[in-house]
Design an enzyme around this catalytic site. Structure first.
Site, short mmCIF file in Angstrom:
data_model
loop_
_atom_site.label_atom_id
_atom_site.label_comp_id
_atom_site.label_asym_id
_atom_site.label_seq_id
_atom_site.Cartn_x
_atom_site.Cartn_y
_atom_site.Cartn_z
N GLY A 172 -13.17 30.34 36.16
CA GLY A 172 -13.35 29.31 37.20
C GLY A 172 -13.53 29.99 38.55
O GLY A 172 -13.08 29.51 39.59
N ALA A 173 -14.22 31.14 38.52
CA ALA A 173 -14.22 32.06 39.67
C ALA A 173 -15.02 31.55 40.86
O ALA A 173 -14.88 32.07 41.97
CB ALA A 173 -14.75 33.43 39.22
N ASP A 175 5.16 24.70 41.56
CA ASP A 175 6.23 23.70 41.62
C ASP A 175 7.52 24.34 42.13
O ASP A 175 8.25 23.76 42.94
CB ASP A 175 6.46 23.10 40.23
CG ASP A 175 5.17 22.61 39.61
OD1 ASP A 175 4.51 21.76 40.21
OD2 ASP A 175 4.80 23.10 38.53
N HIS A 202 4.18 21.14 33.62
CA HIS A 202 3.57 21.08 34.96
C HIS A 202 2.89 19.71 35.07
O HIS A 202 1.68 19.57 34.98
CB HIS A 202 2.58 22.22 35.17
CG HIS A 202 1.82 22.12 36.45
ND1 HIS A 202 2.44 22.20 37.68
CD2 HIS A 202 0.51 21.92 36.71
CE1 HIS A 202 1.53 22.06 38.63
NE2 HIS A 202 0.36 21.88 38.07
#
EC number: 1.1.1.37
Length: 334
Positions: free
Chosen positions: A11-12, A159, A187
């Site tokens: 996902g660069a 978180d 998450h």
């Protein structure tokens, strides 16, 4: 100078990677004397954007960066990896059911798990960021049987940092004064931010956060819901999801894997639940407090779990079990 390590970011071309890549390249994650080869993977339609990211990295003139390889091919991206940071995933679009999201992501992480299995070093450390992170990580584990399960983790450090941030705001201390908050579970909005073992340097001495705050209703109410809902609140305000804070959390998570956790401290990380001491079912990817030494994590032991915590921990485990069942229906057909 040591040998360069091969670090992949998927996902660069996206927002999070854009905030992350500079801190990888400048040595603040793997150390100032660790040369790197950066591998950048994205989908074919994003290759033009990725080219721009590569230009910017070149223009940073970072001495540790030995090579940058941008590609849309898994066999190039996953070859001989030391570290894989899997940021890319299918985002949830408006009107999309969680089940549809799971289906799309099972396909991605089954494929990337298989690519890790086939091309990466068996010692590769894999960090899954793309949501739903816990279940995506479990999918990758199942698809990479020759790599130890312990080499995989998913990001709940954002978180964890959010929880520290709320305590900091409430007490007027700094982030380094707070240690040992815990994020248990998924998450997602069922995660349980737990303050009951957290310590804070306050008015010249270290005390329990509970003792320092003396505010039961805030700690058991607004503190928990603020951390659980923080991602949605950022999206509402920014019209985009968290990127800067997510990149900082990835850096913290990976640095701790690489260099270990400070003495007397544990951090939150989604890891395989097999054999855990806290009554969480096996074969889930669940966030626990961990201590890390020699690039190996171990779940922190001996923490007492009160009834309030037990209920919250079980609730998030139940959601993860359901997610896993849904995902694995798709895994056999993906």
């Amino acid at each position: 100078m040591s040998e360069p390590i091969r670090v992949l970011v998927t996902g660069a071309a996206g927002q999070i990677a854009y905030s992350l890549l500079y801190s990888i390249g400048n040595g603040s994650i793997f150390g100032k004397d660790q040369p790197l080869i950066l591998l950048l993977l994205d989908i074919t339609p994003m290759m033009g954007v990725l080219e721009g990211v590569v230009m910017e990295l070149q223009d940073c003139a970072l001495p540790l960066l030995k090579d940058i390889i941008a590609t849309d091919k898994e066999e190039i991206a996953f070859k001989d990896l030391d570290v894989a940071i899997l940021v890319g995933s299918m985002p949830r679009r408006e009107g999309m059911e969680r089940k549809d999201l799971l289906k799309a992501n099972v396909k991605i992480f089954k494929s990337q798990g298989a690519a890790l299995d086939k091309y990466a070093k068996k010692s590769v450390k894999v960090i899954v960021v793309g949501n739903p992170a816990n279940t995506n990580c479990l999918t990758a584990i199942k698809s990479a049987p020759s790599i130890p399960k312990e080499n995989f983790s998913c990001l709940t450090r954002l978180d964890h940092n959010r929880a520290i941030g709320q305590i900091v705001l409430k007490l007027g201390v700094t982030a380094k004064d707070v240690r040992n908050v815990i994020i248990w579970g998924n998450h997602s909005s069922t995660q349980y931010p737990d303050f009951s073992h957290a310590k804070v340097k306050f008015q010249g001495k270290e005390v329990g956060v509970y003792e320092a705050l003396k505010d039961d209703s805030w700690l058991k109410g607004e503190f928990i819901t603020t951390v659980q809902q923080r991602g949605a609140a950022v999206i509402k305000a920014r019209k985009l999801s968290s990127a800067m804070s997510a990149a900082k959390a990835i850096g913290d998570h990976v640095r701790d894997i690489w260099f270990g956790t400070p003495e007397g401290e544990f951090v939150s990380m989604g890891v395989i639940s097999d054999g855990n001491p806290y009554g969480v079912p096996d074969d889930l990817l669940y966030s626990f407090p961990v201590v890390i030494k020699n690039k190996t994590w171990k779940i922190a032991e001996g923490l007492t779990i009160n009834d309030f915590s037990r209920e919250k921990m079980d609730l998030t485990a139940k959601e993860l079990t359901e997610e896993k069942e849904n995902a694995f229906e798709f895994l056999s057909t993906a």
